[in-house]
Motif scaffolding. Structure first.
Motif, PDB file in Angstrom:
ATOM      1  N   TRP A   1      -3.728  -3.705  -5.226  1.00 26.90           N
ATOM      2  CA  TRP A   1      -3.789  -5.313  -5.634  1.00 26.90           C
ATOM      3  C   TRP A   1      -4.261  -5.513  -7.031  1.00 26.90           C
ATOM      4  O   TRP A   1      -3.271  -6.431  -7.958  1.00 26.90           O
TER       5      TRP A   1
ATOM      6  N   TRP B   1       1.630  -1.612   3.733  1.00 35.02           N
ATOM      7  CA  TRP B   1       2.472  -1.826   3.043  1.00 35.02           C
ATOM      8  C   TRP B   1       2.915  -2.855   2.523  1.00 35.02           C
ATOM      9  O   TRP B   1       3.611  -2.465   1.606  1.00 35.02           O
TER      10      TRP B   1
ATOM     11  N   ALA C   1       1.903  -1.911  -1.331  1.00 37.08           N
ATOM     12  CA  ALA C   1       2.610  -1.306  -1.389  1.00 37.08           C
ATOM     13  C   ALA C   1       4.539  -1.642  -1.765  1.00 37.08           C
ATOM     14  O   ALA C   1       4.767  -1.576  -3.261  1.00 37.08           O
ATOM     15  N   LEU C   2       3.943  -2.703  -0.801  1.00 43.34           N
ATOM     16  CA  LEU C   2       6.438  -3.314  -1.718  1.00 43.34           C
ATOM     17  C   LEU C   2       5.945  -3.851  -3.235  1.00 43.34           C
ATOM     18  O   LEU C   2       6.296  -4.250  -3.216  1.00 43.34           O
TER      19      LEU C   2
ATOM     20  N   VAL D   1       3.730  -3.404  -4.757  1.00 42.82           N
ATOM     21  CA  VAL D   1       4.045  -2.483  -6.117  1.00 42.82           C
ATOM     22  C   VAL D   1       5.327  -1.514  -6.559  1.00 42.82           C
ATOM     23  O   VAL D   1       6.206  -1.570  -8.029  1.00 42.82           O
ATOM     24  N   LEU D   2       6.607  -1.855  -5.211  1.00 43.54           N
ATOM     25  CA  LEU D   2       7.737  -1.026  -5.442  1.00 43.54           C
ATOM     26  C   LEU D   2       8.707  -2.040  -6.161  1.00 43.54           C
ATOM     27  O   LEU D   2       9.351  -1.880  -6.836  1.00 43.54           O
TER      28      LEU D   2
ATOM     29  N   GLY E   1       9.797   4.283  -8.038  1.00 42.65           N
ATOM     30  CA  GLY E   1       9.265   2.837  -7.406  1.00 42.65           C
ATOM     31  C   GLY E   1       9.055   2.901  -5.315  1.00 42.65           C
ATOM     32  O   GLY E   1       8.218   2.838  -5.027  1.00 42.65           O
ATOM     33  N   ILE E   2       9.857   3.933  -5.207  1.00 36.84           N
ATOM     34  CA  ILE E   2       9.773   4.783  -3.795  1.00 36.84           C
ATOM     35  C   ILE E   2       9.108   5.316  -3.712  1.00 36.84           C
ATOM     36  O   ILE E   2       8.371   5.551  -2.558  1.00 36.84           O
TER      37      ILE E   2
ATOM     38  N   TYR F   1       5.653   3.656  -3.805  1.00 40.55           N
ATOM     39  CA  TYR F   1       5.609   3.373  -2.373  1.00 40.55           C
ATOM     40  C   TYR F   1       5.276   4.004  -1.001  1.00 40.55           C
ATOM     41  O   TYR F   1       3.868   4.269  -0.478  1.00 40.55           O
TER      42      TYR F   1
ATOM     43  N   LEU G   1       1.654   5.355  -1.424  1.00 39.92           N
ATOM     44  CA  LEU G   1       0.820   4.318  -1.433  1.00 39.92           C
ATOM     45  C   LEU G   1       0.201   3.958   0.254  1.00 39.92           C
ATOM     46  O   LEU G   1      -0.307   4.086   0.805  1.00 39.92           O
ATOM     47  N   VAL G   2       1.237   4.381   1.462  1.00 38.96           N
ATOM     48  CA  VAL G   2       0.993   4.219   2.550  1.00 38.96           C
ATOM     49  C   VAL G   2       0.998   5.449   3.482  1.00 38.96           C
ATOM     50  O   VAL G   2       0.904   4.995   4.640  1.00 38.96           O
TER      51      VAL G   2
END
Length: 365
Positions: free
Chosen positions: A171, A256, A259-260, A262-263, A349-350, A353, A356-357
């Motif tokens: 974050w 998530w 992570a979202l 970040v996306l 980006g995907i 994500y 990260l998850v």
């Protein structure tokens, strides 16, 4: 009883003498345009004095043989109302101004630019650059980006990015990378308000359905080309070549929502801000110096590729930047290039994500 020969014509017997007819305003050479005023070889005059083309073109034709109204679209400096008119009661307009052509039909059509052919026809016509900012505005925005990036790196991340330091909080990393880009874009927009006409006019920050369609088309075409180029680049340089963001987040895990974030930062925030900075502010500054759209395209594409400070990936970033710049070049606006940039960042980006998850990703061949 007959009317005497010396009486005025049309007088009734024994009645009052008729009043003299009021002179026509068109016959007064000091107050109107008349044929003598525009005779061959004489400058146009009104109220006994020569007038410029602006005065003559202000209204429509007032009398037979007078100057006609100015042809629609003729630049004020191109005509010569106060010069020597052609022979006859009507003056002829001079030849088309340099770089313009007369639109058919008739001698009083609009003045239009010459038809564009070849690569010039692909680029949207450059808008007049009336703003008072230029290249120093871009350098200021870029300096703000670098200073805020350095401050964020020291205050928020510290030594976490070192090989021996603790892992960076995802974050915090999102904030530290998004804030500098947002700050630079904010400076760019502020400059257009303070020294120009606002971002809509100066930066081309507008949207249309056509812009979105062109951005999507070039974005997916660029995504295909950049994916193939990345495979070739990995085969040449090796599998260890990745983006700075990918290197910083490699092996980390996050909830998530983080992570979202970040996306969103990679797919939406970064393209929007970077397009304002490079294909908005820098593009406008280059055109302000007299460059055409194609030269602005080349310069901004090269600067964009090297401004990421990833010299090993610079050739790959150059390939990625070409379709994004073409979207700006074809439409003349930022909406298309923002869409193309977002589409180009979609797969990275995907991938971030999913990484990260905790979803395992296939290793590059």
């Amino acid at each position: 009883m007959s009317v005497s020969d010396g009486g005025p014509p049309g007088a009734a017997p024994g009645g009052p003498e008729p009043q003299p007819e009021a002179p026509s305003p068109w016959a007064d050479p000091t107050s109107s345009w008349t044929v003598p005023d525009v005779a061959a070889g004489a400058p146009a005059r009104v109220d006994g004095a020569p007038v410029s083309h602006a005065g003559a073109a202000a209204g429509p034709t007032q009398a037979a043989g007078s100057w006609p109204a100015a042809p629609a679209g003729l630049p004020p400096a191109a005509g010569s109302w106060s010069g020597q008119p052609a022979a006859g009661p009507h003056a002829a307009w001079p030849a088309a101004p340099a770089g313009l052509r007369q639109a058919p039909p008739g001698p009083y059509g609009s003045w239009l630019p010459p038809p564009r052919r070849g690569l010039a026809a692909l680029a949207a016509p450059a808008a007049p650059r009336t703003h008072r900012w230029g290249l120093p505005a871009f350098l200021l925005a870029e300096a703000v980006f670098l200073l805020v990036s350095a401050a964020a790196g020291v205050l928020l991340i510290g030594g976490s990015l070192g090989s021996d330091g603790p892992p960076v909080d995802v974050w915090v990393f999102v904030v530290a990378t998004a804030v500098p880009t947002l700050a630079a874009a904010a400076v760019a927009v502020a400059v257009t308000w303070l020294r120009g006409n606002g971002p809509r006019i100066d930066l081309g920050l507008t949207w249309s359905g056509r812009d979105v369609a062109i951005g999507l088309g070039l974005g997916f075409a660029g995504l295909f080309v950049s994916t193939a180029a990345a495979a070739v680049w990995v085969a040449i340089v090796g599998p260890d070549v990745s983006s700075a963001v990918g290197d910083a987040l490699d092996g980390l895990r996050a909830p998530w929502p983080v992570a979202l974030a970040v996306l969103v930062a990679v797919v939406l925030v970064a393209p929007f801000c970077e397009e304002i900075l490079y294909r908005g502010l820098l593009w406008g500054a280059v055109e302000k110096l007299g460059a055409g759209p194609w030269l602005a395209f080349v310069i901004t594409t090269v600067v964009f590729a090297f401004a990421h400070f990833e010299l090993v990936r610079a050739p790959l970033l150059l390939v990625i930047a070409i379709p994004i710049g073409l979207a700006r070049l074809i439409t003349g606006r930022l909406g298309a290039s923002i869409v193309a940039h977002s589409v180009n960042n979609l797969l990275p980006g995907i991938a971030l994500y999913l990484m990260l998850v905790g979803v395992p990703l296939p290793a590059p061949a």
